[in-house]
Write an enzyme that holds these catalytic residues in place. Structure first.
Site, short mmCIF file in Angstrom:
data_model
loop_
_atom_site.label_atom_id
_atom_site.label_comp_id
_atom_site.label_asym_id
_atom_site.label_seq_id
_atom_site.Cartn_x
_atom_site.Cartn_y
_atom_site.Cartn_z
N GLY A 8 0.82 -1.15 -0.07
CA GLY A 8 -0.15 -0.05 0.05
C GLY A 8 0.88 1.27 0.08
O GLY A 8 1.23 1.66 1.01
N GLY A 10 0.39 4.80 -0.79
CA GLY A 10 -0.08 6.00 -0.93
C GLY A 10 0.74 6.82 0.05
O GLY A 10 2.19 6.65 -0.18
N ALA A 11 0.31 7.98 0.46
CA ALA A 11 1.36 9.12 1.03
C ALA A 11 2.13 8.32 2.11
O ALA A 11 3.27 8.46 2.25
CB ALA A 11 0.60 9.91 1.46
N LYS A 78 -5.92 0.87 2.88
CA LYS A 78 -6.97 1.27 3.56
C LYS A 78 -7.70 -0.24 4.03
O LYS A 78 -7.59 -1.16 3.44
CB LYS A 78 -8.20 1.93 2.73
CG LYS A 78 -7.65 3.40 2.64
CD LYS A 78 -8.75 4.21 2.11
CE LYS A 78 -8.41 5.73 2.21
NZ LYS A 78 -8.63 6.25 3.53
N LYS A 187 -7.48 4.56 19.32
CA LYS A 187 -7.25 5.31 18.17
C LYS A 187 -8.69 5.12 17.39
O LYS A 187 -9.12 5.85 16.74
CB LYS A 187 -6.44 4.75 17.24
CG LYS A 187 -6.03 5.48 15.98
CD LYS A 187 -5.60 6.72 16.05
CE LYS A 187 -5.41 7.30 14.49
NZ LYS A 187 -4.41 6.66 13.56
N ASN A 191 -11.64 7.72 15.76
CA ASN A 191 -12.21 7.65 14.27
C ASN A 191 -13.63 7.52 14.42
O ASN A 191 -14.42 7.91 13.63
CB ASN A 191 -11.68 6.59 13.61
CG ASN A 191 -10.25 6.68 13.35
OD1 ASN A 191 -9.89 7.80 12.85
ND2 ASN A 191 -9.35 5.68 13.30
N GLU A 271 -13.53 3.02 5.23
CA GLU A 271 -13.04 2.17 5.94
C GLU A 271 -14.17 1.79 7.38
O GLU A 271 -13.71 1.34 8.19
CB GLU A 271 -11.91 2.52 6.79
CG GLU A 271 -10.50 2.73 5.64
CD GLU A 271 -9.50 2.92 6.54
OE1 GLU A 271 -8.54 2.34 6.36
OE2 GLU A 271 -9.29 4.16 6.89
#
Length: 309
Positions: A8, A10-11, A78, A187, A191, A271
């Site tokens: 994965g 991504g950034a 994700k 965490k 979310n 997600e």
């Protein structure tokens, strides 16, 4: 651990992959083909840090079979793509491969263990930042940002300490902790507090806090999650939904968009199954009603369905 794969890119995945590559480790960045992977293959990964720019030559693979088996897989897709990603990356898994999830939500470790086997998955949370500025170009935020990792059985293992050492050599300040499950829940609560409600209402953090009704809904979702966490034996640092909401919005600008809101705006799957949906599933096992989280999941599923029409 001689060979590492980032699953994965991504950034954030690119940030970890690039920094570990810079530190001299053999790193494979594994991702579906995108403009970003094309740019990294052609010209390397461009890091922007403290207004300065540098290029890191990275190894990018859109076919995991070409990367071959690795010692460590760092999973940063994700959560809703975890199963498909690891299924497509079976070639990375050797007899001694371990995986570590740095993802949001609950349930990723179970998905990964389906493919690697029991006891071969670690967990973690990172506060390192990465922002994709353009294909192949990522702004990174590492200074003062911790990464916390650990075993799900609560031990301080030699392999976790080894990963900590590898990360530290790459400039990623990392601690090994005993209670990674509690950290994961803490965490998750953040979310749960804002992700789904922002995705449904399309509100950023400023307007979100101006609506009593929306805030009441958010706190009700968190209250359900707190009840489920306590019944699961998780010892939390917070006791009231208002504390969780405070943590969620602290230090963030009024125009901040949650990842779920960004997914809704892009029309891509979010997600929610691994955030609010995880609360619902855990509540079902324990006999604890979670009607608010169930409704938030349903509403987001409806939005996704509408976007497919």
């Amino acid at each position: 651990m001689k060979k590492i794969a980032i699953l994965g890119c991504g950034a954030l995945g690119s940030t970890f992959g690039g920094l570990l590559t810079e530190a001299g480790f053999d790193v494979a960045l594994v991702n579906l083909k995108t403009d970003h992977t094309d740019a990294m293959e052609k010209a390397g990964l461009i890091f922007v840090e403290n207004d300065q720019q540098r290029t890191v030559p990275v190894k990018v693979y859109t076919d995991a079979a070409k990367a071959g088996p690795v010692d460590l897989i760092i999973v940063l897709v994700k959560s809703n793509f975890t199963r498909a990603a690891i299924e497509g990356a079976r070639a990375l898994i050797g007899p001694d491969t371990v995986a570590m999830s740095l993802q949001n939500g609950l349930g990723n470790e179970e998905v990964l263990e389906d493919f690697l086997g029991k006891g071969r998955v670690l967990g973690g949370k990172t506060y390192v930042g990465g922002t994709l500025l353009a294909p192949g170009k990522v702004k990174i935020g590492v200074k003062g940002k911790k990464t916390l990792i650990g075993e799900f059985d609560g031990t301080i293992s030699a392999r976790a300490e080894l990963i900590r050492t590898l990360f530290s050599q790459a400039g990623l300040a990392t601690d090994v902790i005993k209670d990674i499950r509690t950290l994961t829940w803490q965490k998750l609560l953040v979310n749960v507090a804002t992700g789904a409600v922002c995705g449904i209402t399309r509100l950023t953090y400023g307007p979100l806090q101006q609506s009593t009704e929306v805030m009441d809904c958010a706190m009700a979702a968190v209250a359900e999650a707190l009840a489920v966490a306590r019944a699961s034996g998780i010892i939390l640092e917070v006791n009231h939904p208002r504390e969780v909401l405070g943590q969620a919005v602290a230090g963030l600008p009024a125009d901040f968009k949650t990842s779920i809101l960004q997914d809704v705006e892009r029309g891509t799957p979010c997600e929610v199954d691994f955030i609010n949906g995880a609360v619902v599933r855990a509540g079902e096992k324990l006999g604890i009603p979670t009607p608010v989280n169930r409704a938030l999941v349903a509403l987001l599923k409806g939005i996704e369905l509408q976007q497919k029409q």
